[in-house]
Design a protein around this motif. Structure first.
Motif, PDB file in Angstrom:
ATOM      1  N   UNK A  43      -4.879 -55.869 -46.446  1.00 56.16           N
ATOM      2  CA  UNK A  43      -3.677 -56.177 -46.930  1.00 56.16           C
ATOM      3  C   UNK A  43      -2.859 -56.943 -45.598  1.00 56.16           C
ATOM      4  N   UNK A  47      -3.794 -60.835 -46.868  1.00 58.99           N
ATOM      5  CA  UNK A  47      -2.707 -60.936 -47.838  1.00 58.99           C
ATOM      6  C   UNK A  47      -1.231 -61.168 -47.193  1.00 58.99           C
ATOM      7  N   UNK A  51       1.233 -64.908 -47.939  1.00 58.88           N
ATOM      8  CA  UNK A  51       2.127 -65.114 -49.029  1.00 58.88           C
ATOM      9  C   UNK A  51       2.943 -66.360 -48.555  1.00 58.88           C
ATOM     10  N   UNK A  54       1.102 -69.601 -49.929  1.00 63.49           N
ATOM     11  CA  UNK A  54       1.052 -69.593 -51.423  1.00 63.49           C
ATOM     12  C   UNK A  54       2.419 -70.110 -51.839  1.00 63.49           C
ATOM     13  N   UNK A  55       3.492 -69.472 -51.370  1.00 54.72           N
ATOM     14  CA  UNK A  55       4.775 -69.809 -51.850  1.00 54.72           C
ATOM     15  C   UNK A  55       5.301 -71.295 -51.617  1.00 54.72           C
ATOM     16  N   UNK A  58       3.240 -73.197 -53.893  1.00 54.36           N
ATOM     17  CA  UNK A  58       3.518 -72.892 -55.330  1.00 54.36           C
ATOM     18  C   UNK A  58       5.015 -73.956 -55.632  1.00 54.36           C
ATOM     19  N   UNK A  62       2.108 -77.690 -58.170  1.00 51.23           N
ATOM     20  CA  UNK A  62       1.559 -76.627 -59.014  1.00 51.23           C
ATOM     21  C   UNK A  62       0.025 -76.799 -59.223  1.00 51.23           C
ATOM     22  N   UNK A  63      -0.381 -77.997 -59.424  1.00 51.99           N
ATOM     23  CA  UNK A  63      -1.883 -78.392 -59.705  1.00 51.99           C
ATOM     24  C   UNK A  63      -2.742 -77.925 -58.451  1.00 51.99           C
ATOM     25  N   UNK A  65      -1.784 -75.511 -56.374  1.00 54.59           N
ATOM     26  CA  UNK A  65      -1.721 -74.131 -56.456  1.00 54.59           C
ATOM     27  C   UNK A  65      -2.640 -73.314 -57.377  1.00 54.59           C
ATOM     28  N   UNK A  66      -2.760 -74.037 -58.696  1.00 53.22           N
ATOM     29  CA  UNK A  66      -3.423 -73.605 -59.730  1.00 53.22           C
ATOM     30  C   UNK A  66      -4.845 -73.480 -59.035  1.00 53.22           C
ATOM     31  N   UNK A  67      -5.222 -74.604 -58.373  1.00 44.38           N
ATOM     32  CA  UNK A  67      -6.793 -74.577 -58.028  1.00 44.38           C
ATOM     33  C   UNK A  67      -7.047 -73.561 -56.960  1.00 44.38           C
ATOM     34  N   UNK A  69      -5.150 -70.823 -56.573  1.00 43.59           N
ATOM     35  CA  UNK A  69      -5.018 -69.360 -57.133  1.00 43.59           C
ATOM     36  C   UNK A  69      -6.630 -68.750 -57.796  1.00 43.59           C
ATOM     37  N   UNK A  70      -7.001 -69.840 -58.399  1.00 44.78           N
ATOM     38  CA  UNK A  70      -8.442 -69.767 -59.235  1.00 44.78           C
ATOM     39  C   UNK A  70      -9.491 -69.457 -58.076  1.00 44.78           C
ATOM     40  N   UNK A  72      -8.821 -68.378 -54.978  1.00 47.09           N
ATOM     41  CA  UNK A  72      -8.845 -67.010 -54.189  1.00 47.09           C
ATOM     42  C   UNK A  72      -9.212 -65.870 -54.975  1.00 47.09           C
ATOM     43  N   UNK A  73      -8.779 -66.063 -56.415  1.00 39.11           N
ATOM     44  CA  UNK A  73      -9.096 -64.699 -57.192  1.00 39.11           C
ATOM     45  C   UNK A  73     -10.637 -64.590 -57.323  1.00 39.11           C
TER      46      UNK A  73
ATOM     47  N   UNK B 249      -1.170 -71.250 -64.477  1.00 42.77           N
ATOM     48  CA  UNK B 249      -0.665 -71.426 -63.212  1.00 42.77           C
ATOM     49  C   UNK B 249      -0.226 -72.705 -63.158  1.00 42.77           C
ATOM     50  N   UNK B 256      -0.398 -65.150 -57.732  1.00 44.12           N
ATOM     51  CA  UNK B 256      -1.694 -64.927 -57.357  1.00 44.12           C
ATOM     52  C   UNK B 256      -1.583 -63.846 -56.469  1.00 44.12           C
ATOM     53  N   UNK B 257      -0.568 -63.635 -55.590  1.00 39.29           N
ATOM     54  CA  UNK B 257      -0.613 -62.470 -54.689  1.00 39.29           C
ATOM     55  C   UNK B 257      -0.580 -60.883 -55.602  1.00 39.29           C
TER      56      UNK B 257
END
Lengths: 96, 311
Positions: A43, A47, A51, A54-55, A58, A62-63, A65-67, A69-70, A72-73, B249, B256-257
């Motif tokens: 954390x 993480x 923050x 990522x903000x 975002x 957005x495109x 950010x979407x890539x 996000x996917x 990262x997870x 997204x 995502x956080x």
């Protein structure tokens, strides 16, 4: 004689299963404690710094950010799976 | 901890605990757990659009862990899972279209809420009855012929509704395919696509991964052993949730956080849940599944009565 030896074998097997069950619970509990310590460190080291970045992403695109996000997870999924499996294996070998 | 994207302040411990519980349930039953995650996020002030998107993102990470674990245990039929993805995506689109139609024609929250409660109550009642019948039948068989049961491991599986799956296996609608990993000699591709489509439809219409309907359908209609249905369902959810995460997204509905923090708890929960399936036989897993749809139904009824969105 034969019934006596069978009963003895069954008792031994039952005791063995009880011991195995206890070992599993102990190893899972140790894993949870060690894992919690690792997660707290994660954390603060990762993480917390992600923050802001990522903000920014975002708000900007957005495109992308979407890539991200996917990505990262999925990375975290694979990473934590490896960590938890290795941790469980290491603790079980110690407990056994 | 401040989550800037969705503009909320949530304790990370709360998110980790929620993730752990959902991971545990997901690893054991092969469900996404959105019927608990959604209300759990909504309760701490996460806006509804972020609840839906973020939950999907968290499901991706969790499904990877649980599916990999199930794969190692030999519980994933990759061929079946890949085929089902096609039907699921088509079903999701159809369900989403129905939602769009209802938005213009009716009170969508009420219609969806009532449908959700009816579906969940039906699944729970049916699985309780079937699981109990199968367990009783096993007990009677074990009493009369103990010798024939020797060699049955914890993965041995049967269902009181095996005849339905057998009838579906007899449908000769080409193309016919083999699923050796699931122990199925011949089955029509259309039967698999139909089951996947129905699961996808409920996912698009009611939200989440809809594992609560896909997993029982795979067992009762396709005749897939429960352990393989759980593992394959997770594999399938992993792909369809990735698709959902990406589209949400782009629309700005994913923090995502929050998903990453929740997933740290889910990762360990999924490991423990997936390991636990090795110690239970199929009918017992199905019986243990019974309270989950009831919890979901209770949350929806509460939401409908108080005016809160619980989905």
């Amino acid at each position: 004689m034969r019934i006596g030896s069978l009963r003895g074998n069954l008792t031994k097997r039952h005791q063995g299963m009880d011991g195995k069950g206890k070992d599993s619970v102990v190893s899972i509990l140790i894993e949870v404690v060690v894992y919690a310590a690792l997660v707290v460190a994660y954390f603060f080291l990762v993480l917390h710094f992600l923050g802001g970045w990522l903000m920014d992403l975002y708000q900007r695109d957005k495109r992308v950010y979407a890539i991200a996000a996917l990505f990262l997870i999925i990375c975290q999924g694979v990473l934590l799976e490896t960590v938890t499996t290795a941790l469980l294996r290491w603790i079980r070998s110690r407990v056994d | 901890m401040d989550f800037l994207i969705s503009n909320v302040h949530i304790s990370p411990v709360y998110l980790v605990v929620i993730g752990f519980v959902i991971g545990l349930l997901g690893g054991f039953f092969g469900v996404g757990g959105s019927f608990l995650a959604g209300p759990g996020l909504f309760a701490v002030g996460v806006p509804m659009n972020f609840v839906v998107g973020t939950d999907l993102a968290h499901i991706v990470g969790k499904s990877i862990v649980a599916a990999k674990k199930h794969r190692a245990l030999g519980n994933v039929d990759i061929k079946l899972g890949t085929l089902m993805v096609v039907g699921t995506i088509a079903g999701v689109e159809a369900g989403a279209q129905l939602i769009q139609y209802l938005k213009h024609k009716a009170n969508v929250d009420l219609v969806v809420g009532i449908c959700f409660v009816l579906v969940l109550l039906s699944i729970s009642t049916f699985m309780a009855w079937e699981g109990w019948r199968t367990t009783q039948r096993r007990r009677n068989e074990a009493g009369s012929s103990k010798a024939s049961n020797r060699g049955r491991g914890s993965k041995a599986d049967d269902s009181a509704f095996d005849h339905i799956a057998q009838r579906i296996h007899r449908i000769k609608l080409p193309p016919m395919i083999r699923l050796p990993e699931s122990g199925i000699e011949r089955i029509s591709l259309w039967a698999i696509l139909l089951v996947a489509f129905v699961g996808g439809f409920f996912s698009g219409f009611l939200g989440g991964g809809a594992g609560y309907i896909r997993m029982p359908s795979m067992v009762y209609f396709l005749g897939i052993p429960t352990h393989i249905a759980v593992g394959t369902d997770l594999f399938e959810i992993m792909i369809s949730a990735s698709y959902g995460t990406f589209t949400h997204a782009i629309k700005g509905n994913v923090d995502i956080l929050i998903a990453l923090v929740m997933h740290t708890g889910a990762a360990i929960g999924a490991q423990i849940g997936a390991t636990a399936t090795s110690y239970f036989a199929g009918p017992r897993i199905r019986l243990a599944f019974v309270p989950l749809p009831l919890i979901g139904a209770a949350i929806i009824i509460y939401g409908l009565m108080t005016g809160h969105h619980a989905k």
